[in-house]
Design a protein around this motif. Structure first.
Motif, PDB file in Angstrom:
ATOM      1  N   ALA A  84       0.865  -1.185   0.000  1.00  0.00           N
ATOM      2  CA  ALA A  84       0.000   0.000   0.000  1.00  0.00           C
ATOM      3  C   ALA A  84       0.907   1.242   0.000  1.00  0.00           C
ATOM      4  O   ALA A  84       2.135   1.121  -0.017  1.00  0.00           O
ATOM      5  N   HIS A  85       0.297   2.393   0.029  1.00  0.00           N
ATOM      6  CA  HIS A  85       1.052   3.654  -0.077  1.00  0.00           C
ATOM      7  C   HIS A  85       2.292   3.712   0.824  1.00  0.00           C
ATOM      8  O   HIS A  85       3.411   3.924   0.360  1.00  0.00           O
ATOM      9  N   GLU A  86       2.056   3.505   2.124  1.00  0.00           N
ATOM     10  CA  GLU A  86       3.149   3.603   3.091  1.00  0.00           C
ATOM     11  C   GLU A  86       4.251   2.574   2.797  1.00  0.00           C
ATOM     12  O   GLU A  86       5.445   2.870   2.898  1.00  0.00           O
ATOM     13  N   GLY A  87       3.831   1.376   2.436  1.00  0.00           N
ATOM     14  CA  GLY A  87       4.785   0.323   2.095  1.00  0.00           C
ATOM     15  C   GLY A  87       5.594   0.704   0.864  1.00  0.00           C
ATOM     16  O   GLY A  87       6.809   0.495   0.820  1.00  0.00           O
ATOM     17  N   ARG A  88       4.931   1.258  -0.134  1.00  0.00           N
ATOM     18  CA  ARG A  88       5.655   1.652  -1.358  1.00  0.00           C
ATOM     19  C   ARG A  88       6.691   2.732  -1.045  1.00  0.00           C
ATOM     20  O   ARG A  88       7.817   2.694  -1.536  1.00  0.00           O
ATOM     21  N   ARG A  89       6.315   3.678  -0.191  1.00  0.00           N
ATOM     22  CA  ARG A  89       7.265   4.738   0.174  1.00  0.00           C
ATOM     23  C   ARG A  89       8.487   4.118   0.862  1.00  0.00           C
ATOM     24  O   ARG A  89       9.634   4.419   0.507  1.00  0.00           O
ATOM     25  N   ARG A  90       8.236   3.216   1.820  1.00  0.00           N
ATOM     26  CA  ARG A  90       9.349   2.575   2.532  1.00  0.00           C
ATOM     27  C   ARG A  90      10.255   1.788   1.576  1.00  0.00           C
ATOM     28  O   ARG A  90      11.467   1.845   1.667  1.00  0.00           O
ATOM     29  N   ILE A  91       9.630   1.046   0.678  1.00  0.00           N
ATOM     30  CA  ILE A  91      10.419   0.219  -0.249  1.00  0.00           C
ATOM     31  C   ILE A  91      11.291   1.110  -1.131  1.00  0.00           C
ATOM     32  O   ILE A  91      12.478   0.825  -1.335  1.00  0.00           O
ATOM     33  N   LEU A  92      10.719   2.212  -1.633  1.00  0.00           N
ATOM     34  CA  LEU A  92      11.512   3.142  -2.453  1.00  0.00           C
ATOM     35  C   LEU A  92      12.671   3.697  -1.637  1.00  0.00           C
ATOM     36  O   LEU A  92      13.821   3.742  -2.094  1.00  0.00           O
ATOM     37  N   GLU A  93      12.383   4.117  -0.415  1.00  0.00           N
ATOM     38  CA  GLU A  93      13.433   4.691   0.442  1.00  0.00           C
ATOM     39  C   GLU A  93      14.533   3.679   0.733  1.00  0.00           C
ATOM     40  O   GLU A  93      15.722   4.010   0.687  1.00  0.00           O
ATOM     41  N   ILE A  94      14.128   2.462   1.039  1.00  0.00           N
ATOM     42  CA  ILE A  94      15.111   1.418   1.351  1.00  0.00           C
ATOM     43  C   ILE A  94      16.048   1.198   0.163  1.00  0.00           C
ATOM     44  O   ILE A  94      17.270   1.170   0.318  1.00  0.00           O
ATOM     45  N   HIS A  95      15.474   1.092  -1.027  1.00  0.00           N
ATOM     46  CA  HIS A  95      16.315   0.824  -2.187  1.00  0.00           C
ATOM     47  C   HIS A  95      17.150   2.030  -2.603  1.00  0.00           C
ATOM     48  O   HIS A  95      18.174   1.880  -3.265  1.00  0.00           O
ATOM     49  N   ALA A  96      16.719   3.237  -2.209  1.00  0.00           N
ATOM     50  CA  ALA A  96      17.475   4.431  -2.568  1.00  0.00           C
ATOM     51  C   ALA A  96      18.463   4.825  -1.472  1.00  0.00           C
ATOM     52  O   ALA A  96      19.138   5.853  -1.566  1.00  0.00           O
ATOM     53  N   GLU A  97      18.566   3.987  -0.435  1.00  0.00           N
ATOM     54  CA  GLU A  97      19.389   4.322   0.719  1.00  0.00           C
ATOM     55  C   GLU A  97      20.831   4.667   0.363  1.00  0.00           C
ATOM     56  O   GLU A  97      21.401   5.610   0.899  1.00  0.00           O
ATOM     57  N   GLY A  98      21.420   3.913  -0.545  1.00  0.00           N
ATOM     58  CA  GLY A  98      22.821   4.165  -0.887  1.00  0.00           C
ATOM     59  C   GLY A  98      23.002   5.245  -1.945  1.00  0.00           C
ATOM     60  O   GLY A  98      24.115   5.494  -2.402  1.00  0.00           O
ATOM     61  N   MET A  99      21.917   5.901  -2.321  1.00  0.00           N
ATOM     62  CA  MET A  99      21.980   6.887  -3.406  1.00  0.00           C
ATOM     63  C   MET A  99      22.141   8.289  -2.872  1.00  0.00           C
ATOM     64  O   MET A  99      21.647   8.617  -1.798  1.00  0.00           O
ATOM     65  N   ASP A 100      22.779   9.111  -3.676  1.00  0.00           N
ATOM     66  CA  ASP A 100      22.844  10.528  -3.361  1.00  0.00           C
ATOM     67  C   ASP A 100      21.648  11.171  -4.063  1.00  0.00           C
ATOM     68  O   ASP A 100      21.683  11.399  -5.273  1.00  0.00           O
ATOM     69  N   VAL A 101      20.564  11.392  -3.317  1.00  0.00           N
ATOM     70  CA  VAL A 101      19.353  11.921  -3.952  1.00  0.00           C
ATOM     71  C   VAL A 101      19.187  13.404  -3.683  1.00  0.00           C
ATOM     72  O   VAL A 101      19.563  13.904  -2.624  1.00  0.00           O
ATOM     73  N   ASP A 102      18.639  14.093  -4.672  1.00  0.00           N
ATOM     74  CA  ASP A 102      18.449  15.530  -4.538  1.00  0.00           C
ATOM     75  C   ASP A 102      16.961  15.856  -4.617  1.00  0.00           C
ATOM     76  O   ASP A 102      16.353  15.727  -5.674  1.00  0.00           O
ATOM     77  N   ASP A 103      16.394  16.212  -3.449  1.00  0.00           N
ATOM     78  CA  ASP A 103      15.018  16.692  -3.444  1.00  0.00           C
ATOM     79  C   ASP A 103      14.009  15.684  -4.003  1.00  0.00           C
ATOM     80  O   ASP A 103      13.124  16.058  -4.769  1.00  0.00           O
ATOM     81  N   VAL A 104      14.178  14.445  -3.627  1.00  0.00           N
ATOM     82  CA  VAL A 104      13.260  13.426  -4.132  1.00  0.00           C
ATOM     83  C   VAL A 104      12.101  13.251  -3.134  1.00  0.00           C
ATOM     84  O   VAL A 104      12.328  13.043  -1.949  1.00  0.00           O
ATOM     85  N   ASP A 105      10.892  13.388  -3.637  1.00  0.00           N
ATOM     86  CA  ASP A 105       9.701  13.285  -2.802  1.00  0.00           C
ATOM     87  C   ASP A 105       9.151  11.857  -2.873  1.00  0.00           C
ATOM     88  O   ASP A 105       8.348  11.526  -3.743  1.00  0.00           O
ATOM     89  N   PHE A 106       9.605  11.028  -1.949  1.00  0.00           N
ATOM     90  CA  PHE A 106       9.216   9.613  -1.989  1.00  0.00           C
ATOM     91  C   PHE A 106       7.723   9.417  -1.726  1.00  0.00           C
ATOM     92  O   PHE A 106       7.115   8.478  -2.224  1.00  0.00           O
ATOM     93  N   ASP A 107       7.162  10.339  -0.938  1.00  0.00           N
ATOM     94  CA  ASP A 107       5.745  10.236  -0.657  1.00  0.00           C
ATOM     95  C   ASP A 107       4.928  10.441  -1.939  1.00  0.00           C
ATOM     96  O   ASP A 107       3.981   9.710  -2.224  1.00  0.00           O
ATOM     97  N   ALA A 108       5.327  11.435  -2.729  1.00  0.00           N
ATOM     98  CA  ALA A 108       4.626  11.699  -3.993  1.00  0.00           C
ATOM     99  C   ALA A 108       4.794  10.523  -4.949  1.00  0.00           C
ATOM    100  O   ALA A 108       3.853  10.140  -5.654  1.00  0.00           O
ATOM    101  N   LEU A 109       5.975   9.924  -4.953  1.00  0.00           N
ATOM    102  CA  LEU A 109       6.208   8.766  -5.827  1.00  0.00           C
ATOM    103  C   LEU A 109       5.328   7.590  -5.391  1.00  0.00           C
ATOM    104  O   LEU A 109       4.754   6.894  -6.229  1.00  0.00           O
ATOM    105  N   ALA A 110       5.226   7.403  -4.084  1.00  0.00           N
ATOM    106  CA  ALA A 110       4.393   6.312  -3.573  1.00  0.00           C
ATOM    107  C   ALA A 110       2.950   6.510  -4.029  1.00  0.00           C
ATOM    108  O   ALA A 110       2.253   5.568  -4.408  1.00  0.00           O
ATOM    109  N   GLU A 111       2.527   7.761  -4.010  1.00  0.00           N
ATOM    110  CA  GLU A 111       1.170   8.111  -4.425  1.00  0.00           C
ATOM    111  C   GLU A 111       0.911   7.697  -5.878  1.00  0.00           C
ATOM    112  O   GLU A 111      -0.177   7.284  -6.239  1.00  0.00           O
TER     113      GLU A 111
END
Ligand code: ATP
Length: 269
Positions: free
Chosen positions: A189-216
């Motif tokens: 679900a939404h919250e799970g998708r946000r967590r999964i995206l964040e977990i996989h992007a953990e080693g990345m240098d991200v600039d202003d990425v809105d994971f909540d919007a992506l989950a949506e």
């Protein structure tokens, strides 16, 4: 054949922290698989048997294999994986022997977590014992059930099976003493998708990425799809010669993964 049919890992490196959106399922797996391994005396003193086998069911790519690996990691157990489909397609005629080998290996490598993926391939309702191929499939299943009957629930071997086709399963395998603990692993679900995206992007240098919007905007994607989305976003950054990954990269990756810009001529289902 034994070496090819099984994937054996001394102690997998997947942990519960790597799994997004399955908090409830993690608790259930810990209770059903981890507790009997780490604290068998608890079950003795209460006077109950731990579940014999655990069945994880849900759509593809939602984290079932990860859950099984994480328990093995947490309990410092050997992880032994076998795919039901291989048993019937690749090792024809060897199914029941391989199942025997599987339990033999597990007993040599205790504590061990046995993971049987795609169990529906050997335990489907539609199996008809009259045709010879199916008779072989049934023998494989009978061997599995007899191995399960033969071992101590409080011992050092735990069994987890997984399926994407719960409705197709032969209910006989769900009886007490068999796969008697069911855990549903749903699409995130939404919250799970946000967590999964964040977990996989953990080693990345991200600039202003809105994971909540992506989950949506990623409803319907599995954990595996979301992992590929993050990789794709990284690919867009590389193509542009950047080491920082931007929201734009993630948006482009999302469009690619979800096939948003369907080109004309794509057949419509
Ligand atoms: P299948 O039914 O196709 O075998 P599965 O449910 O066993 O799939 P996994 O093999 O556990 O799925 O997941 C595949 C990959 O997708 C994982 O290696 C991971 O990268 C990613 N993934 C899936 N679910 C999750 C999740 N809940 N959290 C983080 N990553 C996930």
């Amino acid at each position: 054949a034994r070496a090819q049919a099984m994937e054996v890992t001394g102690r997998p490196d997947v942990t519960y922290a790597d799994i997004g959106g399955l908090d409830e399922q993690i608790l259930e797996v810990r209770e059903a698989v981890e507790e009997p391994l780490l604290n068998p005396e608890q079950f003795d003193s209460v006077g109950i048997e731990p579940p014999a086998g655990v069945l994880l069911h849900g759509p593809p790519g939602t984290g079932k294999t990860m859950l099984a690996k994480a328990v093995a990691n947490e309990t410092d157990a050997t992880f032994i994986k076998m795919a039901g489909s291989e048993l019937v397609q690749k090792f024809i005629g060897e199914g029941s022997r391989l199942v025997r080998d599987l339990f033999q290996l597990a007993s040599e490598r205790e504590p061990a977590v046995i993971f049987i993926d795609e169990i529906d391939a050997i335990a489907s309702k539609r199996t008809d014992s009259k045709t010879s191929g199916d008779a072989e499939v049934q023998r494989t299943m009978m061997q599995l059930l007899s191995e399960m009957d033969g071992f101590d629930e409080r011992g050092e071997i735990r069994i987890i099976a997984a399926t994407n086709r719960f409705d197709m399963l032969d209910r006989a395998i769900l009886r007490p003493g068999r796969f008697d603990r069911l855990i549903e692993v749903p699409e995130p679900a939404h919250e799970g998708r946000r967590r999964i995206l964040e977990i996989h992007a953990e080693g990345m240098d991200v600039d202003d990425v809105d994971f909540d919007a992506l989950a949506e905007r990623t409803e319907g994607l599995s954990g595996a799809d979301l992992a590929s989305l993050v990789t794709e976003a990284g690919m867009f950054a590389i193509r542009d010669d950047r080491t920082t990954v931007t929201m734009r990269d993630f948006e482009d990756a999302r469009a690619k993964i979800t096939d948003e810009d369907d080109s004309p001529g794509t057949p419509v289902a």
